[in-house]
Every structure is written in C-alpha cells, then in structure tokens.
Enzyme design. Structure first.
Site, mmCIF file in Angstrom:
data_model
loop_
_atom_site.group_PDB
_atom_site.id
_atom_site.type_symbol
_atom_site.label_atom_id
_atom_site.label_comp_id
_atom_site.label_asym_id
_atom_site.label_seq_id
_atom_site.Cartn_x
_atom_site.Cartn_y
_atom_site.Cartn_z
ATOM 1 N N GLY A 231 -13.322 -9.264 16.082
ATOM 2 C CA GLY A 231 -14.042 -10.417 15.546
ATOM 3 C C GLY A 231 -15.465 -10.500 16.062
ATOM 4 N N ASP A 232 -15.856 -9.522 16.887
ATOM 5 C CA ASP A 232 -17.242 -9.506 17.367
ATOM 6 C C ASP A 232 -17.646 -8.041 17.525
ATOM 7 O OD1 ASP A 232 -19.728 -10.316 18.540
ATOM 8 O OD2 ASP A 232 -18.783 -12.153 19.256
ATOM 9 N N ASP A 233 -18.702 -7.767 18.283
ATOM 10 C CA ASP A 233 -19.184 -6.391 18.376
ATOM 11 C C ASP A 233 -18.088 -5.437 18.870
ATOM 12 O OD1 ASP A 233 -21.745 -7.347 17.670
ATOM 13 O OD2 ASP A 233 -22.139 -7.872 19.761
#
Ligand SMILES: *[C@@H]1O[C@H](CO)[C@@H](O)[C@H](O)[C@H]1NC(C)=O
Ligand SMILES: *[C@@H]1O[C@H](CO)[C@@H](O)[C@H](O)[C@H]1NC(C)=O
Ligand SMILES: *[C@@H]1O[C@H](CO)[C@@H](O)[C@H](O)[C@H]1NC(C)=O
Ligand SMILES: *[C@@H]1O[C@H](CO)[C@@H](O)[C@H](O)[C@H]1NC(C)=O
Ligand SMILES: *[C@@H]1O[C@H](CO)[C@@H](O)[C@H](O)[C@H]1NC(C)=O
Ligand SMILES: *[C@@H]1O[C@H](CO)[C@@H](O)[C@H](O)[C@H]1NC(C)=O
Length: 481
Positions: free
Chosen positions: A265-267
């Site tokens: 859900g992020d990098d």
C-alpha cells in the site's frame, strides 16, 4: 539446551537413513529418488545458505512453544532467545520454528543468531497492545512517523547486534495489520505503529526466503546499520493498507536487496536517511545500496522512492532489472525545502514497467515536516541521477520533474527509453521545472531542459559493492515435522 532433542534428532535421522538405504537396496532406486523422499519426509537435514552457520541449535518446542494459533508464545520466544544468547561467543545458535501457527508479541534478537522458519511455519503477531513495548523516537526523525510521541517496538527487533540471520524455507510472518490500520485510520493511536522487522545499530544482517504479510506499517526497516543482505522475500499487503512500505534501508551502508516480490500500500522500497533538522543533525547517510531483480505492485506509490526523509543524504544507489506492474511511479525522488541533505550518484538501468502514472517523477515540494522547527534555508542537493534502458507501457505521464527554484536538480541523465503512452495520455508528457541534464534516444521527446545530446548511455558503475562479494556458507539444519 536440549540434549535429548539432539539425541532424538540423531536417532530419528539414522532411522530414516536406514529405511531409505533399505528402500534403495530393495528397489534399486537412484539417488535422485532419495533426495525427493527427504524433501517430503517428516524429518530432514535442510541445507541453506547463510552468512554464518551456528554451532548450537534448538527448536521452539524445546522451550514449550505451542503452534495452535491461539496460545501466546511471547514468553517462549523471549526466553528461548535469551537462553540461546549465551552461545554468542561459542559459535552462535539457531532457533527453528517448525510448521504451525505461532502467536507471539514482540521479541528481541541477539548476536550470532539465526531464526529459521520452516516451510508452513507462520508467526502471527499478537493484537494485544499491552504486549508491545514502547520505544523512544528515532534520533534522526525526532518524532514518530504517525504521532509525535514514542512508538511501539517492531514485532522482531534488534539493536547493537552483529551477525544476525532471519531466514527459512519460505515460512511466513503475518503482522495481522488490520487491527493497527483500523486504529490508525480512526486516529485512535497515541504512538507510532509497529514495523514488522527493525534492526538498528547493527552489522552483518541477512533476511531471506520468507513471506511477510500484513505488517502494521513498514515491513523491513534496517536503520543505522551496515552490511545487510535482503533476499528472496515475498512481501504482501493490501494495496489500500496505510504506509505498508516493503523494505526501507535508512541511514545504512552496504546493503543488497535482491529477488524480492512486493505488493504493498506504499513504496515497495523506500530509501531514507532522517527527517529535516533531526536528520541533518544526526548526519548518517544511506550509501552503497544495490537493489536488483525486484517486482513491485503498488498503484498509489513508487517502486523505489528516494526520500522523502533524506536529510542525512543518499548516495551511490544502484538499481538494476526491476519490474513494476500497475504502480504509480518507478524510481522517484521526494524532497522538500528544509530537508537539507542530498541525493546524488543514483544509477538505474533495466526497468520494465507496465501501467504507470509516471515513469520519471521528482518532487521538490513534498512538504511533510516533523515540526515547525525545520530550517527553511536547508536546501537539498539533488544531482547525478542516471536512468537508462527503460521500457514502459500504458503510461499516463512520461515525466514530472519538479526541482526547487534557486535550487535546481542537476546532472540528470536519461538514455535509451521507450515509453508507450496510454489512451488516457495527458497532452504535456514531459513537465519539467528547475531541472538540468541531458537525454539520448528517449521517446516521447523529452522537455527542453533535458535536451537530446546524441548517442550515449548514461553511466552505471562497473565495480561491485563490497556486499556483492559476500560468500555464503552452506549451513545444515535438522528440521522437525
Ligand atoms: C533460499 O532461496 C535461494 C534462492 O532461491 C536458494 O538457493 C536457497 O536454497 C533457499 N534457502 C532455503 C533454506 O530454502
Ligand atoms: C563451531 O563449529 C565449527 C565447525 O564445526 C568449528 O570449526 C568451530 O571451531 C566451532 N566454534 C566454536 C566456538 O566452537
Ligand atoms: C528490546 O530491546 C529494547 C531496547 O533495549 C527494549 O526497550 C525493549 O523493551 C526490548 N523488548 C523486549 C520484548 O524485551
Ligand atoms: C513463497 O510463498 C509465497 C506465498 O505463498 C509464494 O507466492 C512464493 O512463490 C513462494 N516463494 C518460493 C520461492 O517458493
Ligand atoms: C492501462 O492503464 C489504465 C490506468 O491508467 C488501466 O485502467 C488499464 O487497465 C490499463 N490497460 C492495460 C492493457 O493494462
Ligand atoms: C507542470 O508542473 C508544474 C510544477 O509542478 C505545475 O505547477 C503545472 O501545473 C504542471 N503543468 C501541467 C500542464 O500539468
């Protein structure tokens, strides 16, 4: 430690070997068959590569572990590792986690130690908040990422260690993050969420051949450490989960990240080195980092982000043979006025990208300050950013390169890039402000600030980083079913 267990293993092992020999005699089977047998046997001698093997070994059940997914093993892990720590100066110890579901709160690692998760071993992170110790904020951040106060310990934590291996036969660590995501979204947390694995002030770390799922926040966070190998991880979190970064090397030297598959859900990988005035004061860069053969899916974030916390500096990063699918951007730079520090000598080659919002994205106005105490005169230096051999399909914007006025991002080099824009493509494919550099063989045609300068390849270092030359040993481990 359990002598009986060792004898038992020895006996069972000779018994199994005996049976196998008998089968060979009876059936005249070939060696290949024996190997196949052992793979599925109840007891086998596993060989695995590691930076160091151990002279002592134990199994979690020796210490009373119960793998029913309900009984807490928090004290079992803590006392097992505490007992095994006595072997640190006697050839080290390994702790095997057998198949089963092992519910546990956070525990601390020790030096010259291996945690080995067998196939079908699952560590389940406790959702009982009272089991999670509180730690002070990181000195290079000055505050927690979620909240100004302190933070929860990571599930697996280590500090001031040397020679630590976390590996296995693709066993699983499940952070059961939904509990924390819910509380974070509803602003019910006074402390920063736990990470899954955090190792700080340490040297010689290997984290490999594991599946990591649903971390409360970042998954793997080596910080203030050196000589780190991260290999063969499958990292999975819902693409909508908050701040579930995959791997975050932070103020680390000599790190190798390879052969990982990350959905988050992020990098997927976020390279960091501290935040504004705290990071500048701490002054510890991330340097000599190689990231290769990683596949990333992250629709709202980057395959590799450099920053946004980069105040201690980021330099000599080599990114090679990465694949992104349905990901917002590829190798992105995030910074802001007030960060100070630098991002320089970044080398990227061999990207395969499919369905991207931006192929190239640099942002000088990321904002996000720890507190109002940041220095507005602390300008980051962004220079020597090299990309080559990039193939991208179904792209919305080729590039958004936004430097800082009076502080341009310089020496950008982009060569041999083919971008196929999507049906919904935007008219302005290259939006460049306050940047300088050159390009070669790039389609669609780059902006005027990055003129075509004939036929050349952007540089990529020929030498190897010291971490690439680490020789693995072949360790053997008796595993139980
Ligand atoms: C870990 O993965 C590597 C590469 O696939 C493999 O060579 C190694 O044997 C694996 N280790 C274990 C313990 O399975
Ligand atoms: C550990 O085991 C290795 C290999 O068996 C041996 O060479 C070494 O001396 C041992 N180390 C200690 C501290 O016993
Ligand atoms: C792990 O170590 C840290 C720092 O020494 C300490 O604050 C924390 O309580 C320890 N955690 C556990 C589970 O013992
Ligand atoms: C490890 O397990 C994950 C999750 O089940 C799977 O997707 C991956 O292919 C496995 N990796 C290996 C090397 O078997
Ligand atoms: C192309 O990208 C769009 C999003 O920009 C996506 O909805 C679509 O499914 C992608 N098409 C293909 C063929 O991957
Ligand atoms: C180009 O980028 C600048 C700076 O980020 C922004 O202000 C501008 O709106 C962008 N232009 C277009 C057409 O997207």
């Amino acid at each position: 430690m359990s002598h009986t267990m060792k004898q038992y293993l020895h006996l069972r092992n000779s018994h199994v070997t005996g049976v196998i020999s008998l089968i060979i005699i009876l059936l005249g089977a070939v060696h290949v068959k024996v190997a196949e047998c052992r793979e599925y046997d109840g007891l086998n001698n596993v060989e695995y590569p590691a930076i160091n093997c151990r002279n002592h070994s134990a199994v979690l059940t020796d210490f009373g572990g119960v793998g029913d997914g309900k009984t807490s093993n928090t004290e079992v892990f803590r006392s097992a590792i505490s007992k095994l720590s006595q072997y640190a100066s006697d050839g080290g110890a390994e702790l095997t986690v057998p198949p089963g579901k092992w519910l546990t709160g956070p525990f601390n690692l020790t030096s010259h130690f291996t945690l080995f998760l067998q196939k079908d071993a699952v560590l389940l992170a406790s959702q009982d908040e009272s089991e999670w110790p509180h730690l002070p904020v990181l000195p290079s951040y000055g505050r927690g990422r979620d909240a100004p106060g302190g933070r929860f310990s990571s599930l697996i934590f280590g500090t001031n260690l040397v020679d630590v291996v976390i590996t296995g036969q693709n066993g699983t660590i499940d952070g059961q993050g939904s509990y924390w995501w819910y509380k974070f979204r509803n602003k019910q947390l006074k402390l920063t969420r736990p990470y899954m694995i955090e190792i700080m002030y340490s040297d010689q770390i290997q984290i490999s051949n594991l599946t990591l799922v649903n971390s409360p926040s970042w998954f793997v966070h080596p910080i203030y450490s050196s000589n780190i190998i991260i290999q063969g991880l499958t990292i999975l979190a819902p693409v909508t989960s908050p701040n579930t970064d995959g791997i975050n090397p932070d103020s680390c030297t000599n790190t190798m990240i390879e052969d990982c598959y990350i959905v988050s859900g992020d990098d997927c990988v976020a390279v960091k080195s501290g935040w504004d005035e705290y990071g500048i004061r701490f002054g510890m860069p991330t340097r000599h980092l190689i990231i290769r053969r990683v596949t990333c899916i992250s629709p709202d974030s980057a395959m590799v982000a450099l920053g946004s916390e980069m105040s201690g500096g980021i330099e000599d990063v080599r990114v090679e043979d990465l694949t992104a699918i349905n990901t917002e951007s590829a190798v992105r730079i995030k910074t802001a006025v007030g960060r100070g520090g630098y991002v320089k000598n970044i080398f990227v080659r061999g990207l395969k990208l499919n369905t991207m919002k931006y192929v190239f994205w640099m942002t000088g106005s990321y904002g996000s300050h720890p507190d109002p105490g940041f220095d507005p005169k602390a300008l980051p230096i962004i220079s020597g950013i090299n990309y080559r051999d990039v193939i991208a399909k179904n792209v919305t914007y080729s590039a958004k390169l936004e430097g800082i006025s009076n502080d341009p991002f310089t020496e950008i080099c982009i060569s041999n890039v083919n971008i196929q824009v999507s049906e919904q493509r935007k008219k302005l494919q290259w939006n460049c402000t306050d940047v300088a550099g050159v390009t070669s063989n790039v389609t669609p045609l780059p902006c005027l600030l990055l003129p075509e300068k004939g036929n050349f390849n952007c540089p990529f270092p020929n030498d190897k980083l010291p971490i690439e030359n680490v020789r693995f040993k072949t360790c053997s481990l008796k595993t139980v079913f």
